[in-house]
Design a protein around this motif. Sequence first.
Motif, PDB file in Angstrom:
ATOM      1  N   TYR A 238       9.164  -4.130   0.396  1.00 40.29           N
ATOM      2  CA  TYR A 238       7.860  -4.753   0.206  1.00 40.29           C
ATOM      3  C   TYR A 238       7.535  -5.598   1.437  1.00 40.29           C
ATOM      4  O   TYR A 238       8.424  -6.214   2.021  1.00 40.29           O
TER       5      TYR A 238
ATOM      6  N   ASP B 229       3.528  -2.577  -1.491  1.00 39.06           N
ATOM      7  CA  ASP B 229       4.653  -1.657  -1.543  1.00 39.06           C
ATOM      8  C   ASP B 229       4.891  -1.082  -0.161  1.00 39.06           C
ATOM      9  O   ASP B 229       3.955  -0.654   0.518  1.00 39.06           O
TER      10      ASP B 229
ATOM     11  N   TYR C  20       2.973  -9.053  -2.281  1.00 38.33           N
ATOM     12  CA  TYR C  20       3.631  -7.993  -1.528  1.00 38.33           C
ATOM     13  C   TYR C  20       2.906  -6.672  -1.717  1.00 38.33           C
ATOM     14  O   TYR C  20       2.465  -6.352  -2.816  1.00 38.33           O
TER      15      TYR C  20
END
Length: 191
Positions: free
Chosen positions: A154, A165, A163
């Motif tokens: 992340y 991905d 975050y």
Amino acid sequence: MTAEMVAPAWMHEQITAEEYESWSEEQCAGIEIVDGMVVVSPSASKRHNRLARILANALDAAAGPEWNADTDFDVRLQDVPLTNRRPDVVVYHADTIDITPTRPEHVLLVAEVVSPGSETTDRIVKVDQYAKAGIGFYWRIEQAATGVPLVYTYVLDPATKTYRDGDMFTGVLKVAAPFAVEIDLGPIPVI
């Protein structure tokens, strides 16, 4: 109820940063502080610890002299209410090695190895806490049915303090950020 059955006061009351800092290293081992409350963490398995050490060693070797990668120490996410997390692996500025507590601004990356009993905390709670604290990278390592760890990466969006991905790896972790590193996770035994 006997005296042995009564839980110590620290299990029922919020503690402050000042109180925590007065505790011995032995008292702080195996716990985290979340919103001022002590959260006891069960001892990790040898396989869990080995995976964390392999990750830390590889990150330390790849990071260069500006960064250190270590395991098993507190990162102070906030002072009030006190929140200290103890990530499995922390990459931090090498010149802050003697500064205690370690603060989010010292930290580049944290990694958590998911164990039975820590699934929700590692997948949801810590992701949010580390992002809100401004830590640039979070890695979550899980075991697959094949026994080869899966690594979810992340990257912090600083504008939203959440975050995004990143990539997911199985077998070999190969990233360019926060610095170039390649780690073969194939031989790690099942946790």
